[in-house]
Design a protein around this motif. Structure first.
Motif, PDB file in Angstrom:
ATOM      1  N   GLU A   1      37.238  40.631  26.679  1.00 31.01           N
ATOM      2  CA  GLU A   1      36.499  41.154  27.834  1.00 31.01           C
ATOM      3  C   GLU A   1      37.288  41.089  29.137  1.00 31.01           C
ATOM      4  O   GLU A   1      37.021  41.852  30.069  1.00 31.01           O
ATOM      5  N   HIS A   2      38.286  40.215  29.200  1.00 31.70           N
ATOM      6  CA  HIS A   2      39.081  40.136  30.432  1.00 31.70           C
ATOM      7  C   HIS A   2      39.848  41.440  30.679  1.00 31.70           C
ATOM      8  O   HIS A   2      40.117  41.793  31.830  1.00 31.70           O
ATOM      9  N   LEU A   3      40.167  42.170  29.606  1.00 29.84           N
ATOM     10  CA  LEU A   3      40.854  43.447  29.762  1.00 29.84           C
ATOM     11  C   LEU A   3      39.943  44.486  30.406  1.00 29.84           C
ATOM     12  O   LEU A   3      40.395  45.325  31.187  1.00 29.84           O
ATOM     13  N   ILE A   4      38.657  44.421  30.083  1.00 30.27           N
ATOM     14  CA  ILE A   4      37.685  45.356  30.687  1.00 30.27           C
ATOM     15  C   ILE A   4      37.558  45.064  32.171  1.00 30.27           C
ATOM     16  O   ILE A   4      37.515  45.982  33.009  1.00 30.27           O
ATOM     17  N   VAL A   5      37.508  43.793  32.516  1.00 30.47           N
ATOM     18  CA  VAL A   5      37.407  43.394  33.920  1.00 30.47           C
ATOM     19  C   VAL A   5      38.644  43.852  34.688  1.00 30.47           C
ATOM     20  O   VAL A   5      38.542  44.372  35.802  1.00 30.47           O
ATOM     21  N   GLU A   6      39.808  43.674  34.097  1.00 31.24           N
ATOM     22  CA  GLU A   6      41.055  44.100  34.746  1.00 31.24           C
ATOM     23  C   GLU A   6      41.055  45.612  34.979  1.00 31.24           C
ATOM     24  O   GLU A   6      41.501  46.083  36.044  1.00 31.24           O
TER      25      GLU A   6
END
Length: 207
Positions: free
Chosen positions: A198-203
């Protein structure tokens, strides 16, 4: 609202892993992801090898959208809601979409896929706190009770029979006898068993 009407197996192939968009079929040898591991199209094999930062972020976002069956505008709205909550935005985002009414029906074991759950909700087969509810995007909250209105049709009867073999998340208290479920807690990141990054979506959304 625009919606995808093509072959859903192409979506799984594009993301390079099973998103379980066709229920039990995804667990069989007929699954195209198992038989053909590359992305669809003439240049699918080349697309599958891409690992640039932006591509990785985009693919993770598309994966989450397709897993839950959410369109871009609505998914972006969930992200904005998640960013205003306390805690990690990525985890908040996943927990928000996990609370969707159609996803709860799927988690109850009364649909073979989220797409089927959404269709059942649209056809008003379920109630929310005793009242008719036919909006798949409703976000349930603690204390809400979701119940099947009727099991008269052959299709519903077959789903009810399959319900007995299902396992349920700990945030749902499922009553198999009455085909109902009560939300006893809000879902947490540990309750989501799909390996999202999910950190990739936030980025991606934070650019």
């Amino acid at each position: 609202m625009a919606r995808y009407t093509g072959a859903v197996c192409r979506l799984c192939r594009r993301e390079g892993e099973k998103l379980f968009l066709k229920g039990e079929r995804c667990l069989t040898e007929k699954c195209p992801v198992t038989r053909r591991g590359t992305a669809p199209g003439q240049h699918g094999a080349a697309q599958s090898r891409k690992n640039k930062e932006y591509n990785m972020q985009l693919r993770e976002k598309q994966k989450a959208k397709r897993y839950y069956g959410v369109q871009e505008g609505q998914f972006r709205s969930y992200f904005e809601m998640a960013s205003k909550q306390e805690g990690q935005t990525g985890e908040n985002l996943l927990c928000l979409v996990e609370r969707r009414f159609d996803n709860v029906v799927y988690r109850m074991g009364l649909a073979e896929s989220r797409k089927e759950a959404r269709q059942l909700v649209l056809h008003a087969h379920f109630t929310l706190n005793g009242k008719k509810a036919n909006i798949p995007s409703i976000l349930v909250k603690v204390g809400d009770v979701i119940a099947l209105k009727s099991s008269d049709s052959e299709k519903i009867k077959s789903l009810v029979e399959l319900m007995n073999a299902k396992t349920f998340p700990k945030w749902l208290e499922v009553d198999k006898t009455n085909c109902s479920a009560k939300v006893v807690a809000l879902p947490s990141r540990e309750d989501i068993d799909f390996p999202f990054q999910e950190h990739l979506i936030v980025e991606l959304y934070s650019k």
